[in-house]
Design an enzyme around this catalytic site. Structure first.
Site, PDB file in Angstrom:
ATOM      1  N   TYR A  31      27.267  16.825  -2.655  1.00  0.00           N
ATOM      2  CA  TYR A  31      28.696  16.729  -2.318  1.00  0.00           C
ATOM      3  C   TYR A  31      28.916  17.136  -0.857  1.00  0.00           C
ATOM      4  O   TYR A  31      29.871  16.715  -0.217  1.00  0.00           O
ATOM      5  CB  TYR A  31      29.518  17.691  -3.187  1.00  0.00           C
ATOM      6  CG  TYR A  31      29.758  17.287  -4.624  1.00  0.00           C
ATOM      7  CD1 TYR A  31      29.237  16.112  -5.164  1.00  0.00           C
ATOM      8  CD2 TYR A  31      30.532  18.103  -5.450  1.00  0.00           C
ATOM      9  CE1 TYR A  31      29.478  15.778  -6.488  1.00  0.00           C
ATOM     10  CE2 TYR A  31      30.778  17.771  -6.772  1.00  0.00           C
ATOM     11  CZ  TYR A  31      30.250  16.607  -7.299  1.00  0.00           C
ATOM     12  OH  TYR A  31      30.488  16.283  -8.602  1.00  0.00           O
ATOM     13  N   CYS A  61      30.737  25.287  -7.867  1.00  0.00           N
ATOM     14  CA  CYS A  61      30.285  24.613  -6.644  1.00  0.00           C
ATOM     15  C   CYS A  61      31.217  25.037  -5.505  1.00  0.00           C
ATOM     16  O   CYS A  61      32.439  24.830  -5.591  1.00  0.00           O
ATOM     17  CB  CYS A  61      30.371  23.105  -6.870  1.00  0.00           C
ATOM     18  SG  CYS A  61      30.033  22.102  -5.416  1.00  0.00           S
ATOM     19  N   ASN A  62      30.651  25.634  -4.471  1.00  0.00           N
ATOM     20  CA  ASN A  62      31.480  26.061  -3.329  1.00  0.00           C
ATOM     21  C   ASN A  62      32.142  24.870  -2.643  1.00  0.00           C
ATOM     22  O   ASN A  62      33.292  24.947  -2.210  1.00  0.00           O
ATOM     23  CB  ASN A  62      30.607  26.779  -2.290  1.00  0.00           C
ATOM     24  CG  ASN A  62      30.056  28.098  -2.780  1.00  0.00           C
ATOM     25  OD1 ASN A  62      30.581  29.141  -2.463  1.00  0.00           O
ATOM     26  ND2 ASN A  62      28.986  28.061  -3.570  1.00  0.00           N
ATOM     27  N   CYS A  81      26.365  28.426  -1.395  1.00  0.00           N
ATOM     28  CA  CYS A  81      26.197  27.208  -2.207  1.00  0.00           C
ATOM     29  C   CYS A  81      25.452  27.648  -3.453  1.00  0.00           C
ATOM     30  O   CYS A  81      24.455  28.392  -3.355  1.00  0.00           O
ATOM     31  CB  CYS A  81      25.381  26.179  -1.422  1.00  0.00           C
ATOM     32  SG  CYS A  81      24.800  24.781  -2.417  1.00  0.00           S
ATOM     33  N   THR A  82      25.917  27.221  -4.611  1.00  0.00           N
ATOM     34  CA  THR A  82      25.335  27.747  -5.857  1.00  0.00           C
ATOM     35  C   THR A  82      23.868  27.337  -6.030  1.00  0.00           C
ATOM     36  O   THR A  82      23.100  28.037  -6.683  1.00  0.00           O
ATOM     37  CB  THR A  82      26.166  27.320  -7.079  1.00  0.00           C
ATOM     38  OG1 THR A  82      26.338  25.886  -7.066  1.00  0.00           O
ATOM     39  CG2 THR A  82      27.529  27.972  -7.065  1.00  0.00           C
ATOM     40  N   ASP A  90      29.130  21.146 -11.474  1.00  0.00           N
ATOM     41  CA  ASP A  90      28.572  21.251 -10.125  1.00  0.00           C
ATOM     42  C   ASP A  90      28.005  19.882  -9.764  1.00  0.00           C
ATOM     43  O   ASP A  90      27.859  19.019 -10.636  1.00  0.00           O
ATOM     44  CB  ASP A  90      27.459  22.317 -10.088  1.00  0.00           C
ATOM     45  CG  ASP A  90      26.830  22.466  -8.710  1.00  0.00           C
ATOM     46  OD1 ASP A  90      27.551  22.325  -7.700  1.00  0.00           O
ATOM     47  OD2 ASP A  90      25.607  22.706  -8.618  1.00  0.00           O
ATOM     48  N   SER A  91      27.648  19.718  -8.497  1.00  0.00           N
ATOM     49  CA  SER A  91      27.028  18.467  -8.070  1.00  0.00           C
ATOM     50  C   SER A  91      25.597  18.362  -8.586  1.00  0.00           C
ATOM     51  O   SER A  91      24.906  17.404  -8.268  1.00  0.00           O
ATOM     52  CB  SER A  91      26.982  18.411  -6.549  1.00  0.00           C
ATOM     53  OG  SER A  91      26.140  19.456  -6.083  1.00  0.00           O
TER      54      SER A  91
HETATM   55  N1  DGL Z   1      26.190  23.637  -5.508  1.00  0.00           N
HETATM   56  C1  DGL Z   1      27.023  23.011  -4.508  1.00  0.00           C
HETATM   57  C2  DGL Z   1      27.776  24.103  -3.733  1.00  0.00           C
HETATM   58  O1  DGL Z   1      27.904  25.217  -4.230  1.00  0.00           O
HETATM   59  C3  DGL Z   1      26.197  22.076  -3.706  1.00  0.00           C
HETATM   60  C4  DGL Z   1      26.995  21.067  -2.951  1.00  0.00           C
HETATM   61  C5  DGL Z   1      26.275  19.811  -2.628  1.00  0.00           C
HETATM   62  O2  DGL Z   1      26.003  19.049  -3.543  1.00  0.00           O
HETATM   63  O3  DGL Z   1      26.051  19.568  -1.443  1.00  0.00           O
HETATM   64  O4  DGL Z   1      28.276  23.902  -2.659  1.00  0.00           O
END
Ligand code: DGL
Length: 259
Positions: free
Chosen positions: A42, A73-74, A183-184, A10-11
């Site tokens: 992200y 991560c979505n 978003c996770t 994930d980010s």
């Molecule tokens: N956890 C990421 C998601 O599910 C976050 C994305 C981001 O870093 O903006 O989208």
């Protein structure tokens, strides 16, 4: 191979909410988790940049022996998973906002979706939304700033509450009865959201479905762990180990620093 870990990336720390669901459903599986927090968020990046980070994370996980990869991560799923599947042989499991269950459950015919700009502007999201919500009022809201605050350790802050109040306002005005967390990272907002939302609004997440899908994919490819080796969880981040540890009550020393 089957005793190898499931890889997740994930980010940042958001994907830990998915890690929790997966390790609860699959307690015999080892995992390796990568938080790419140095490059968070992200959600405000373009598709090309998200794909580059997704490939870097994938290659790192493959080096660490991942037998399957969960894109936790979505934003990375909706922008990059089809490219990853085309380029790498390992099975990928992705996560998308749970629009379908929200569309089936709503009684007010109004649902809210809180997600990143990158997710809400992706073709995959648009296609899914069009398929299930043509007769509904869908209030889409970009969660700008939320990931940054969580990664800075400011989950329970005044700033977060103010941001959320502003993001929820149009949804409450539209009388939504289901709120999709797309978003996770947003999983960790649930205690704050419960304080801010009136009763009767259901919060919907994709985590449990992703865990089930991970199990199904491991079964399909005969990758479920059948060895007697003890389970091992490893965590890597190029961001703050402290923030990650706090969010999940993990021991800080179990999280290793990435360059
Ligand atoms: N956890 C990421 C998601 O599910 C976050 C994305 C981001 O870093 O903006 O989208």
């Amino acid at each position: 191979m089957s005793s190898n870990p499931i890889g997740l990336f994930d980010s940042g720390a958001g994907g830990l909410s998915i890690w929790k669901e997966i390790t609860t459903l699959l307690p015999d599986e080892s995992t390796v988790y990568i938080s790419d927090a140095k490059y968070a968020p992200y959600g405000t990046k373009g598709e090309g940049a998200i794909l580059i980070r997704s490939k870097i994370n994938t290659e790192l996980l493959l080096k660490k022996g991942a037998k399957a990869i969960v894109v936790a991560c979505n934003t990375a799923t909706t922008n990059a998973i089809s490219h990853l599947r085309a380029q790498y042989k390992v099975p990928f499991i992705g996560i998308e906002p749970a629009i379908k269950p929200a569309a089936f459950k709503t009684k007010t015919n109004a649902i809210g979706i809180l997600a990143t700009k990158g997710t809400l502007s992706s073709t995959l999201f648009h296609e899914t939304s069009k398929r299930y919500t043509s007769n509904l009022n869908v209030v889409e809201q970009e969660g700008n700033g939320i990931v940054e605050l969580i990664e800075a350790g400011a989950l329970f802050s005044e700033e977060m509450e103010q941001l959320l109040k502003a993001y929820l306002k149009p949804m409450l005005e539209a009388k939504i009865d289901n709120l999709v967390l797309g978003c996770t990272h947003y999983h960790f907002l649930i205690p704050v959201l419960k304080k801010l939302l009136p009763e009767g609004i259901t919060i919907i997440e994709s985590g449990p479905a992703v865990a089930k899908q991970t199990k199904a994919i491991l079964e399909k490819y005969n990758l479920l762990n059948s060895s007697q080796q003890s389970v091992n969880y490893s965590f890597f981040t190029n961001g703050s180990t402290g923030v990650m540890a706090n969010l999940m009550n993990l021991e800080k020393r179990t999280i290793k620093k990435l360059d």
